[in-house]
Design a protein around this motif. Structure first.
Motif, PDB file in Angstrom:
ATOM      1  N   PHE B  28      31.750  37.539  27.951  1.00  0.00           N
ATOM      2  CA  PHE B  28      32.912  37.608  28.828  1.00  0.00           C
ATOM      3  C   PHE B  28      33.189  36.268  29.498  1.00  0.00           C
ATOM      4  N   SER B 108      26.670  41.343  28.636  1.00  0.00           N
ATOM      5  CA  SER B 108      27.618  40.356  29.158  1.00  0.00           C
ATOM      6  C   SER B 108      28.633  41.009  30.107  1.00  0.00           C
ATOM      7  N   TRP B 110      28.196  43.279  32.242  1.00  0.00           N
ATOM      8  CA  TRP B 110      27.672  43.607  33.567  1.00  0.00           C
ATOM      9  C   TRP B 110      28.159  42.607  34.614  1.00  0.00           C
ATOM     10  N   ASP B 111      28.309  41.348  34.212  1.00  0.00           N
ATOM     11  CA  ASP B 111      28.763  40.329  35.165  1.00  0.00           C
ATOM     12  C   ASP B 111      30.152  40.672  35.706  1.00  0.00           C
ATOM     13  N   VAL B 112      31.110  40.917  34.820  1.00  0.00           N
ATOM     14  CA  VAL B 112      32.459  41.247  35.302  1.00  0.00           C
ATOM     15  C   VAL B 112      32.477  42.610  36.000  1.00  0.00           C
ATOM     16  N   ALA B 113      31.700  43.566  35.486  1.00  0.00           N
ATOM     17  CA  ALA B 113      31.714  44.916  36.077  1.00  0.00           C
ATOM     18  C   ALA B 113      31.152  44.901  37.501  1.00  0.00           C
ATOM     19  N   LEU B 114      30.203  43.997  37.774  1.00  0.00           N
ATOM     20  CA  LEU B 114      29.609  43.958  39.113  1.00  0.00           C
ATOM     21  C   LEU B 114      30.561  43.403  40.159  1.00  0.00           C
ATOM     22  N   SER B 115      31.623  42.714  39.726  1.00  0.00           N
ATOM     23  CA  SER B 115      32.516  42.140  40.740  1.00  0.00           C
ATOM     24  C   SER B 115      33.927  42.721  40.690  1.00  0.00           C
ATOM     25  N   TYR B 120      33.238  48.571  37.929  1.00  0.00           N
ATOM     26  CA  TYR B 120      31.934  48.958  38.487  1.00  0.00           C
ATOM     27  C   TYR B 120      31.803  50.483  38.484  1.00  0.00           C
ATOM     28  N   GLN B 123      31.370  51.827  35.008  1.00  0.00           N
ATOM     29  CA  GLN B 123      30.017  51.595  34.490  1.00  0.00           C
ATOM     30  C   GLN B 123      29.033  52.591  35.107  1.00  0.00           C
ATOM     31  N   ARG B 124      29.174  52.839  36.401  1.00  0.00           N
ATOM     32  CA  ARG B 124      28.271  53.806  37.053  1.00  0.00           C
ATOM     33  C   ARG B 124      28.412  55.177  36.401  1.00  0.00           C
TER      34      ARG B 124
END
Lengths: 202, 202
Positions: B28, B108, B110-115, B120, B123-124
């Motif tokens: 990403f 990869s 996870w970086d965009v999903a965390l912010s 987010y 994903q949860r």
């Protein structure tokens, strides 16, 4: 040290703090010269004085991450063997707000590390080192009779790091379910099961 | 369907293929309108016809990822209980080149999903769903007597997904050590230990 030098160091510290704040909030995807400048209330021009471009900025961010990880507050490892193994695991997990920020940045770093050969190699070496630390604790546990005598400590080290990193990811995406207490319980369950594998019930 | 419509769909397919190739190679962090255009041998202008900006591009990339994950080739789950649990785990692990590419893109993401709050939450929910699938297999295993009668299947589901995701990360960064055969051995070790927990040795 000259005053100019001191000013430079102080400013460098401010830049590093700003990089950390951007990472904690936006991850590597949001790490830009402009975002760092905004976090400092400074101009992008000032930040380009420290970093020629995005790649240097990412490299600096990973340096900060490594340094902060090395110097983070840790649980004392206590007795050798399983107690030390437990401390290693709990020291990785996001059990405090600081630990959550650090893990969030580590997980975020996987994206950039997977597409840059140098960062990729550094990450691989890092995981080899962590598995070696876990294995040393497992070897002590084996000598102390805390594990079944036929335990394969290399495989167990890979198992424990897999479990721990995967729990980090679950917890980052669902901190309400994976509270610090629940993470600790899950880790204790897991470590207890290692000690029992193939052994009669206690 | 009009010819124009068919052309549009064909072009949309080409765009999706290009997005996938960029993700598999650069993650990403490297996903830009320009990179997608380059992967298609087209102009950036053509790509902006499909995506207003980076956010729309990332959302489309995650859609492709979800769709391809849902339709990927899978092991048949076989008998209910632990055999199904094992199939779920092996279906997640990077045991083939296609599985490695897909996992590399998930990690990869996870970086965009965390912010991003929407990504987010998605994903949860996704992890809740995977844990529910694992738990259903564990509940069957419990009924079939494949687990100790006091097994807590909710905790075991969290344990298995943690182990599996963490093994994905270890394997992506060190495919030479974590070959498909070794990943399978580690998974089998882990699942065997679940079945044995608290039971006498076999």
């Amino acid at each position: 040290m000259s005053p100019a030098r001191t000013d430079h160091d102080a400013r460098r510290h401010d830049v590093s703090e700003a990089v950390w704040r951007v990472l904690a909030e936006h991850g590597f995807a949001g790490l830009t010269l402009r975002a760092v400048a905004a976090a400092m209330g400074a101009s992008t021009g000032l930040v380009t004085h420290y970093f020629a471009g995005k790649r240097e900025l990412v490299a600096h961010a990973l340096d900060i991450l490594e340094t902060r990880t090395r110097h983070r507050p840790r649980l004392a490892s206590g007795a050798p063997g399983l107690a030390t193994l437990r401390a290693h695991v709990l020291n990785i997990l996001p059990l405090t707000p600081e630990g959550a920020a650090m893990n969030r940045i580590w997980v975020s770093s996987w994206d950039v590390a997977l597409s840059d050969p140098d960062l990729y190699a550094a990450q691989r070496t890092r995981y080899e080192r962590i598995r070696a630390d876990l294995r040393a604790a497992l070897d002590d546990a084996l000598r102390l009779g805390e594990l079944p005598p036929d335990a394969d400590t290399e495989r167990l080290a890979a198992n424990v790091l897999s479990f721990t990193h995967g729990l980090v990811v679950q917890a980052l995406f669902d901190p309400g379910t994976f509270t610090p207490a629940r993470q600790t319980d899950l880790a204790d369950d897991h470590l207890t099961s290692l000690a029992r594998r193939g052994l009669p019930p206690t």
